[in-house]
Design an enzyme around this catalytic site. Structure first.
Site, PDB file in Angstrom:
ATOM      1  NE  ARG A  55      -2.849   0.362   3.486  1.00 35.47           N
ATOM      2  CZ  ARG A  55      -2.227   0.607   4.642  1.00 35.47           C
ATOM      3  NH1 ARG A  55      -1.509   1.700   4.809  1.00 35.47           N
ATOM      4  NH2 ARG A  55      -2.307  -0.252   5.637  1.00 35.47           N
ATOM      5  CE1 TYR A  78     -17.054  14.146 -13.613  1.00 37.79           C
ATOM      6  CE2 TYR A  78     -16.441  13.750 -11.330  1.00 37.79           C
ATOM      7  CZ  TYR A  78     -16.842  13.277 -12.567  1.00 37.79           C
ATOM      8  OH  TYR A  78     -17.022  11.926 -12.742  1.00 37.79           O
ATOM      9  CG  ASP A 132     -10.531  18.408 -12.202  1.00 38.36           C
ATOM     10  OD1 ASP A 132      -9.797  18.028 -13.129  1.00 38.36           O
ATOM     11  OD2 ASP A 132     -11.566  17.797 -11.854  1.00 38.36           O
ATOM     12  CE  LYS A 134     -13.260  11.450 -17.437  1.00 38.23           C
ATOM     13  NZ  LYS A 134     -13.462  12.524 -16.505  1.00 38.23           N
TER      14      LYS A 134
HETATM   15  C1  LIG Z   1     -14.143  12.384 -15.166  1.00 35.44           C
HETATM   16  C2  LIG Z   1     -13.727  13.532 -14.342  1.00 35.44           C
HETATM   17  C3  LIG Z   1     -13.397  13.345 -13.009  1.00 35.44           C
HETATM   18  C4  LIG Z   1     -13.579  12.026 -12.302  1.00 35.44           C
HETATM   19  O1  LIG Z   1     -12.788  11.001 -12.787  1.00 35.44           O
HETATM   20  P1  LIG Z   1     -13.190   9.461 -12.551  1.00 35.44           P
HETATM   21  O2  LIG Z   1     -11.923   8.740 -12.826  1.00 35.44           O
HETATM   22  O3  LIG Z   1     -14.295   9.157 -13.505  1.00 35.44           O
HETATM   23  O4  LIG Z   1     -13.623   9.314 -11.132  1.00 35.44           O
HETATM   24  C5  LIG Z   1     -12.927  14.445 -12.308  1.00 35.44           C
HETATM   25  N1  LIG Z   1     -12.813  15.651 -12.878  1.00 35.44           N
HETATM   26  C6  LIG Z   1     -13.151  15.861 -14.167  1.00 35.44           C
HETATM   27  C7  LIG Z   1     -13.013  17.220 -14.748  1.00 35.44           C
HETATM   28  C8  LIG Z   1     -13.623  14.809 -14.931  1.00 35.44           C
HETATM   29  O5  LIG Z   1     -13.989  15.033 -16.192  1.00 35.44           O
END
Ligand SMILES: *Cc1c(COP(=O)(O)O)cnc(C)c1O
Length: 390
Positions: free
Chosen positions: A58, A111, A183, A208
């Site tokens: 971990r 988000y 973010d 992403k």
């Molecule tokens: C998709 C997304 C997230 C969350 O990511 P996950 O891996 O789906 O939990 C956070 N911030 C933004 C801007 C996103 O598009």
């Protein structure tokens, strides 16, 4: 990464070399995928003495260390932590900096699931959330008070794509001793480095573009010197970690990020420009378009644009937009984005706004423009629009 010729290597060069360290991979190009919980020591003395590189699965393995090292350097950060999802990166980036009685300021375009976290978790811990107009740094100043410990930014905003003036917001937040959490999922560190713009913490849904192939869930959080020790401590205390196969895939994704994102940019700009000229389209929301209200900020703060954009259909209902999407053949219908494949969804579905009411001119479609040929994608959209409104 070292500077081989006395000059700073370009990002593409950096990405081909990042995290490739003999400490992690021995003589191999890539690190081993280490599946581990227990790490064995020669003696109890070795086990309890500080300084061992690995102590427990971990807490780190060569696979995870290789990815963390690459990401920290990519964001220009003091360190990086890995989380099991992008949403978890959001929660792990906020929790270290708040306690009962504190406030967090989010942009109204944040988000969506971040709002659910604020309502379902932060509220119960005694932390209140407030939402500001993402396009107005003055609104941050107006809503900020001594209890505000975190000012959150996400540029451009989810679905509605508002660019934010991050340096202006940083100045306001820092004057009040608040931590700025960014973010950076849309631009990735390839096109924007929030820490260079003054933010203290930067997070990515690595699900992403870092993964890039729609096959992993992961989040990453990086921080500058000031916030790194607390972030690292709380991330560890929460028990967060990721599996080695996913870390390996994220590292593999990083290697091609530069070529993929440049293609996403080129294709998305072609699709956006074409959509803008279509009579059924009221507005295209994509900061790389000169007509976008955030274009000047995008030019100032970012060096490229990714494949996610939205457009507003002139007077179409959500039902009509759904029929259009259902009839497309090259755009998948599904959550998330950032993979190699194109996707379409209704972006205005369930948009929650509290700082300023959301009044679109029509239904909003969100497209992820993938790595297919853009001419094929435009032909698909053209046929779909014609089918609906001949
Ligand atoms: C998709 C997304 C997230 C969350 O990511 P996950 O891996 O789906 O939990 C956070 N911030 C933004 C801007 C996103 O598009």
């Amino acid at each position: 990464m070292k500077n081989p010729h006395g000059r700073k290597p370009a990002t593409a060069t950096f990405l081909a070399n990042a995290g490739r360290d003999g400490r992690f991979a021995g003589s191999f190009v890539n690190p081993p995928v280490v599946h581990a919980s227990t790490v064995l020591f020669d003696s109890i003395e070795d086990m309890v003495s500080p300084g061992a590189p690995y102590v427990y699965g971990r807490r780190g393995t060569p696979t995870l260390a290789s990815l963390e090292t690459a990401l920290a350097e990519f964001e220009g950060a003091a360190g990086a932590v890995l989380c099991p999802s992008g949403l978890n990166a959001i929660t792990a980036a906020i929790l270290p900096f708040v306690g009962a009685g504190d406030r967090v300021l989010f942009p109204d375009s944040v988000y969506g699931p971040a709002r659910t976290f604020a309502d379902a978790v932060l509220a119960r811990l005694g932390v209140t959330a407030d939402y500001y107009d993402p396009t107005d740094a003055g609104d941050v100043a107006a809503r900020l008070d001594p209890a505000t410990k975190v000012v959150y930014v996400e540029s451009p905003g989810s679905n509605t794509m508002e660019m934010q003036d991050i340096p202006a917001i940083v100045e306001i937040a820092h004057a009040a001793q608040a931590v700025v959490v960014a973010d950076n999922t849309w631009a990735t560190p390839l096109f924007c480095r929030p820490l260079d713009l003054g933010a203290d913490v930067a997070l990515l849904a690595a699900t992403k573009y870092i993964g890039g192939h729609a096959d992993i869930m992961m989040g990453t959080v990086t921080a500058g010197e000031r916030c790194w020790p607390r972030l690292k401590e709380v991330h560890g205390a929460l028990g967060l970690c990721v599996g080695p196969d996913d870390a390996y895939l994220a590292l593999r994704g990083l290697r091609t990020l530069d070529v993929r994102l440049r293609r996403h940019h080129e294709s998305a700009l072609a699709v956006a420009t074409w959509l803008e000229g279509h009579h059924e389209v009221a507005r295209v929301l994509y900061p790389a378009l000169p007509s976008d209200p955030g274009h000047a900020l995008w030019r100032r703060d970012m060096t490229g644009a990714s494949g996610l954009l939205s457009f507003v259909l002139r007077g179409w209902s959500e039902d009509e937009a759904a029929q259009l999407i259902d009839g497309l053949s090259l755009f998948g219908i599904g959550y998330s984005w950032g993979g190699f494949e194109s996707l379409a969804t209704i972006g205005s579905h369930g948009i929650r706004r509290t700082a300023r009411p959301y009044r679109p001119e029509g239904t909003l479609i969100r497209l992820h423009v993938g790595l297919e040929d853009p001419e094929d994608l435009m032909a698909d959209l053209d046929e779909g629009l014609r089918r609906m409104r001949p």
